[in-house]
Scaffold this active site. Structure first.
Site, PDB file in Angstrom:
ATOM      1  CE  LYS A  88      42.401 -38.760 -29.811  1.00 20.34           C
ATOM      2  NZ  LYS A  88      40.963 -38.557 -30.047  1.00 20.34           N
ATOM      3  CE  LYS A 132      44.022 -38.602 -33.453  1.00 24.08           C
ATOM      4  NZ  LYS A 132      42.699 -38.377 -33.030  1.00 24.08           N
TER       5      LYS A 132
HETATM    6  C1  PBG Z   1      38.150 -36.789 -31.246  1.00 17.18           C
HETATM    7  C2  PBG Z   1      39.300 -36.739 -32.167  1.00 17.18           C
HETATM    8  C3  PBG Z   1      40.355 -35.814 -32.217  1.00 17.18           C
HETATM    9  C4  PBG Z   1      41.099 -36.141 -33.351  1.00 17.18           C
HETATM   10  C5  PBG Z   1      40.505 -37.253 -33.926  1.00 17.18           C
HETATM   11  N1  PBG Z   1      39.417 -37.621 -33.175  1.00 17.18           N
HETATM   12  C6  PBG Z   1      40.638 -34.633 -31.387  1.00 17.18           C
HETATM   13  C7  PBG Z   1      41.074 -34.767 -29.999  1.00 17.18           C
HETATM   14  O1  PBG Z   1      41.267 -35.848 -29.463  1.00 17.18           O
HETATM   15  O2  PBG Z   1      41.180 -33.696 -29.383  1.00 17.18           O
HETATM   16  C8  PBG Z   1      42.297 -35.386 -33.855  1.00 17.18           C
HETATM   17  C9  PBG Z   1      42.580 -35.555 -35.307  1.00 17.18           C
HETATM   18  C10 PBG Z   1      43.488 -34.552 -35.894  1.00 17.18           C
HETATM   19  O3  PBG Z   1      44.140 -33.749 -35.180  1.00 17.18           O
HETATM   20  O4  PBG Z   1      43.592 -34.540 -37.122  1.00 17.18           O
HETATM   21  N2  PBG Z   1      38.387 -37.292 -30.000  1.00 17.18           N
END
Ligand code: PBG
Length: 338
Positions: free
Chosen positions: A205, A258
């Protein structure tokens, strides 16, 4: 002039005419290499407390924060469309420094899970496991001395996962990018008797600019600093493979990458290297770009949306988490040629 051109042109060898298979819609359908199916799509849902509450999310047109009853109604529609699952995010009424709402059994996510389970819908029920929706500072873990404390956060994430599993989650998805989070969740789930609860690890991520609309929806923009101290640098592909390797070793059942569109190369590499199901999260900012362009008439929403989802699957994802899940399922059902 015409004579001249004909004389100079090189004849196309008979075997080198790929256009033969593009001639009709039937031929194109026959040779299609990548097909999307509603069952591989997962819809993210934002759950809030209360009844009959729907708060539209401005930067994600068509999406809203929903109370538990409306979440169940929405899930029923998704199930009818053949969508594979839902991924739940909770937005508590009150946030605190320790994000205690994340493991409150009476919080929006456990309540929604119990209600969905009771309704017996043929959907995979997945719950995101992270602190950022629940902490007053918006970071994904416990903050001490201005830093996110990795090891102090792990027990809280594990507790949240157990609470969600108790409430009926089929899958828990740790998204905080804390080192060792998959192992911590697996151990806690097993100790609580939840050996059948699967872990979908947000393995790779990136610290991405494309989470903006999500943070608006969840009120989870960090109050200070940013997430680069725990989320990955989007420049690094080898490090992404290492993150995935570690998560497989720690017991991840599904690996997730992601954002999706900025990680297509990672999906392709991961598909070759790991034999677990791969998921991609087509994140909020990616959908927001499409929605904004479609609103202006600059892109056709349906064809650009389907092309995007197909590319994500072609790159290697078997599961796509996308805010377009309902629409895409409808498009796929309406048009059998897709
Ligand atoms: C929580 C999380 C996030 C997303 C999914 N889980 C936000 C972040 O990391 O700031 C983002 C998902 C999206 O943008 O659709 N940690």
């Amino acid at each position: 002039m015409r004579e001249l051109l004909r004389a100079r042109s090189v004849p196309v060898p008979a075997a080198d005419r790929p256009r033969r298979l593009r001639r009709t819609a039937a031929l194109r359908s026959l040779v299609k290499e990548t097909r999307l199916a509603p069952g591989q799509l997962v819809m993210p849902l934002f759950v809030i407390n209360g009844r009959d509450r729907s708060e539209p999310i401005e930067s994600l047109p068509g999406q809203a924060r929903l109370s538990v009853d409306l979440t169940v109604a929405k899930a029923r529609q998704l199930a009818q469309l053949g969508v594979g699952g839902v991924l739940l995010f909770g937005i508590p009424d009150r946030k605190d420094d320790d994000g205690s709402g994340a493991y409150d059994p009476a919080g929006p996510v456990p309540s929604a899970l119990r209600a969905l389970k009771e309704a017996g819908m043929p959907l995979v029920l997945a719950a995101d496991v992270c602190m950022c929706e629940y902490t007053s500072h918006g970071h994904c873990g416990i903050v001490s001395g201005g830093q996110v404390d990795n090891d102090a956060t792990l027990p809280l994430l594990a507790e949240a996962a157990v609470v969600y599993a108790d409430a009926g989650a089929d899958v828990v998805g740790p998204s905080g990018m804390m080192d060792g989070q998959v192992a911590a969740l697996r151990a806690a789930l097993d100790a609580a008797g939840h050996t059948r609860t699967a872990i979908m690890a947000y393995a790779s991520k990136a610290a991405s600019a494309f989470y903006g609309p999500f943070r608006e929806a969840a009120g989870s923009t960090p109050a200070f600093g940013d997430r680069r101290g725990y989320q990955m640098d989007f420049s690094n592909a080898r490090e992404a493979m290492r993150e995935m390797e570690l998560d497989v070793r720690e017991g991840a059942d599904i690996l997730m990458v992601k954002p999706a569109l900025t990680s297509l190369d990672l999906l392709a590499r991961a598909r070759k290297r790991f034999d677990v199901p791969l998921a991609a999260y087509h994140v909020s900012g990616e959908v927001a770009m499409l929605e904004a362009a479609a609103e202006r008439g600059w892109l056709d929403r349906k064809s650009a949306g389907l092309e995007t989802l197909t590319a994500i699957v072609r790159a290697g994802a078997g599961i796509v988490i996308t805010y377009l899940a309902a629409d895409a399922a409808r498009w796929l059902r309406e048009d059998p040629a897709l």
